[in-house]
Design an enzyme around this catalytic site. Structure first.
Site, PDB file in Angstrom:
ATOM      1  N   LYS A   3     -12.758  -4.368  -6.480  1.00  0.00           N
ATOM      2  CA  LYS A   3     -13.054  -3.014  -6.971  1.00  0.00           C
ATOM      3  C   LYS A   3     -11.802  -2.324  -7.505  1.00  0.00           C
ATOM      4  O   LYS A   3     -11.883  -1.493  -8.390  1.00  0.00           O
ATOM      5  CB  LYS A   3     -13.644  -2.164  -5.846  1.00  0.00           C
ATOM      6  CG  LYS A   3     -15.145  -2.331  -5.753  1.00  0.00           C
ATOM      7  CD  LYS A   3     -15.734  -1.333  -4.800  1.00  0.00           C
ATOM      8  CE  LYS A   3     -15.324  -1.654  -3.394  1.00  0.00           C
ATOM      9  NZ  LYS A   3     -16.357  -2.073  -2.490  1.00  0.00           N
ATOM     10  N   LYS A  52       0.826  -1.211   0.000  1.00  0.00           N
ATOM     11  CA  LYS A  52       0.000   0.000   0.000  1.00  0.00           C
ATOM     12  C   LYS A  52       0.856   1.256   0.000  1.00  0.00           C
ATOM     13  O   LYS A  52       0.496   2.253  -0.613  1.00  0.00           O
ATOM     14  CB  LYS A  52      -0.949   0.021   1.198  1.00  0.00           C
ATOM     15  CG  LYS A  52      -2.155  -0.878   1.012  1.00  0.00           C
ATOM     16  CD  LYS A  52      -3.298  -0.424   1.903  1.00  0.00           C
ATOM     17  CE  LYS A  52      -4.494  -1.337   1.757  1.00  0.00           C
ATOM     18  NZ  LYS A  52      -5.543  -1.038   2.749  1.00  0.00           N
ATOM     19  N   LYS A  99      -9.226 -12.338  -8.858  1.00  0.00           N
ATOM     20  CA  LYS A  99     -10.313 -12.227  -7.879  1.00  0.00           C
ATOM     21  C   LYS A  99     -11.173 -11.009  -8.180  1.00  0.00           C
ATOM     22  O   LYS A  99     -10.646  -9.976  -8.593  1.00  0.00           O
ATOM     23  CB  LYS A  99      -9.711 -12.045  -6.474  1.00  0.00           C
ATOM     24  CG  LYS A  99      -9.996 -13.175  -5.526  1.00  0.00           C
ATOM     25  CD  LYS A  99      -9.265 -13.008  -4.213  1.00  0.00           C
ATOM     26  CE  LYS A  99      -9.769 -11.848  -3.366  1.00  0.00           C
ATOM     27  NZ  LYS A  99      -9.306 -11.899  -1.983  1.00  0.00           N
TER      28      LYS A  99
HETATM   29  P1  AMP Z   1     -11.737  -6.083   0.811  1.00  0.00           P
HETATM   30  O1  AMP Z   1     -12.667  -4.919   0.953  1.00  0.00           O
HETATM   31  O2  AMP Z   1     -11.346  -6.403  -0.586  1.00  0.00           O
HETATM   32  O3  AMP Z   1     -10.563  -6.035   1.758  1.00  0.00           O
HETATM   33  O4  AMP Z   1     -12.564  -7.356   1.270  1.00  0.00           O
HETATM   34  C1  AMP Z   1     -13.299  -7.449   2.464  1.00  0.00           C
HETATM   35  C2  AMP Z   1     -13.620  -8.903   2.725  1.00  0.00           C
HETATM   36  O5  AMP Z   1     -14.241  -9.508   1.572  1.00  0.00           O
HETATM   37  C3  AMP Z   1     -12.385  -9.742   3.026  1.00  0.00           C
HETATM   38  O6  AMP Z   1     -12.720 -10.647   4.056  1.00  0.00           O
HETATM   39  C4  AMP Z   1     -12.102 -10.489   1.749  1.00  0.00           C
HETATM   40  O7  AMP Z   1     -11.517 -11.734   1.990  1.00  0.00           O
HETATM   41  C5  AMP Z   1     -13.499 -10.653   1.143  1.00  0.00           C
HETATM   42  N1  AMP Z   1     -13.411 -10.646  -0.337  1.00  0.00           N
HETATM   43  C6  AMP Z   1     -13.183  -9.563  -1.118  1.00  0.00           C
HETATM   44  N2  AMP Z   1     -13.176  -9.901  -2.443  1.00  0.00           N
HETATM   45  C7  AMP Z   1     -13.384 -11.246  -2.485  1.00  0.00           C
HETATM   46  C8  AMP Z   1     -13.493 -12.196  -3.560  1.00  0.00           C
HETATM   47  N3  AMP Z   1     -13.374 -11.837  -4.837  1.00  0.00           N
HETATM   48  N4  AMP Z   1     -13.732 -13.498  -3.244  1.00  0.00           N
HETATM   49  C9  AMP Z   1     -13.854 -13.867  -1.947  1.00  0.00           C
HETATM   50  N5  AMP Z   1     -13.770 -13.023  -0.901  1.00  0.00           N
HETATM   51  C10 AMP Z   1     -13.541 -11.725  -1.147  1.00  0.00           C
END
Ligand code: AMP
Ligand code: TRP
Length: 337
Positions: free
Chosen positions: A201, A114, A198
């Protein structure tokens, strides 16, 4: 020492929830709230570790509170908090920052990634970004949580929280249970536009399907999802895009239909339009009630704010009790009653 909560997990107020967030995290929380003592919440302090806009920060925090409830988290069945409404998190983070070796924070992969991203945007990264995992340790240990459901990308942060607990227990007072990660078999949801990655956003809007997208948008994104590019894989395996669609069907409660398609594809059928039709329908059916609940909650925004304030105030009592122990153990004076 007994755990105060069996399960604790928090999420950043980073805009609309994607199907990845839902199936990968929130759906699991909704299930857990009926089985265990759970605390869930929104980490607005964490959202300040990278450049942020004040008006957006607040808006997204309330939006996330609404969206989590629309997905099925029920403040009657779990403790649902806004992190900054429990300002004790920052006090505990400060104390932890002072007992954590700098090198432990500096070696975190997410910090390295980051900080590079922020620099690439021409900004300088904050000291808060370095302290991010220490604040996360405070979130978890404050409530003496036993298990933390998180994606694999958070394992290193959880390990740090365990290390901080160990140092504190050894050097000051044996207060904190060591939290363990809870790896339920959360599915990985793939980008419809590039199923080798994956759903996220950060890749751009064509790579995500939002839980609260209009039904038309959901159907359109599913329809244009990438399947076989050129020939199907020679070994009879399914291409990542097809697997991704079948996963969506599985997790939407249509495992039987998914199995039917798998069998057809095993026989050599390569028609994906019917699969996309069924996936679109399943996703819309699953999310329809959530869109409805969201509209109702948005209409009563004030009530949601009040309720989040009340549940955060309850969390605050636990936080104050933990901090009283911590202040005693570290030689800070007790707060006047
Ligand atoms: P993030 O906002 O991307 O940090 O994600 C928040 C939560 O959603 C975390 O627990 C991630 O593991 C889960 N998450 C985000 N994107 C995915 C995805 N494409 N598949 C599975 N879990 C996801
Ligand atoms: N860092 C976590 C994420 O990006 C969010 C988070 C903050 C968290 N504090 C937490 C997760 C405490 C679990 C427990 O997903």
């Amino acid at each position: 020492m007994p755990a105060t909560f069996d399960v604790l997990s928090l999420i950043q107020p980073s805009g609309d929830l994607t199907l990845g967030n839902y199936f990968g995290a929130v759906a699991n929380w909704v299930r857990l709230q009926d089985e265990q003592r759970c605390l869930f919440g929104i980490v607005d302090y964490h959202a300040m570790t990278v450049p942020f806009q004040p008006s957006k920060l607040r808006q997204r925090t309330w939006d996330m509170a609404i969206d989590l409830q629309a997905c099925g988290l029920d403040p009657e069945r779990c403790l649902l908090i806004v992190q900054s409404l429990v300002p004790e998190h920052t006090e505990l983070a400060w104390i932890f920052a002072c007992i954590t070796p700098y090198s432990w924070a500096a070696k975190m992969t997410q910090f390295k990634d980051k900080s590079r991203q922020v620099e690439a945007q021409g900004a300088s990264y904050s000291a808060g970004l370095l302290l991010y995992p220490i604040l996360q340790a405070a979130d978890i240990l404050m409530y003496k949580a036993a298990h933390v459901p998180v994606g694999g990308d958070q394992d290193q942060h959880l390990e740090l929280a365990r290390d901080v607990a160990r140092v504190f227990n050894r050097e000051y007072a044996d207060i904190f249970p060591e939290p363990t990660p809870l790896h339920t078999e959360a599915p990985k949801i793939l980008s419809p536009a590039d199923p080798t990655r994956k759903m996220s956003k950060s890749l751009g809007s064509k790579h995500v399907i939002g839980v609260f997208d209009d039904p038309d948008v959901i159907r359109r994104k599913v329809k244009s999802a990438v399947t076989d590019t050129g020939d199907a894989p020679a070994d009879g395996a399914l291409s990542p895009g097809v697997e991704g669609l079948l996963t969506l069907l599985d997790v939407s409660g249509c495992a039987d239909e998914a199995q039917g398609f798998r069998e057809e594809y095993a026989r050599g059928n390569r028609r994906y339009a019917p699969l996309k039709e069924v996936v679109g329908d399943a996703l819309v059916a699953l999310t329809d009630p959530m869109r409805e609940r969201r509209a109702a909650l948005r209409a009563g925004r004030k009530a949601v704010k009040r309720q989040m304030g009340e549940s955060s105030a309850r969390a605050r009592e636990i936080a104050r009790a933990t901090l009283a122990e911590v202040r005693e153990a570290t030689g800070l004076p007790p707060l006047p009653q």
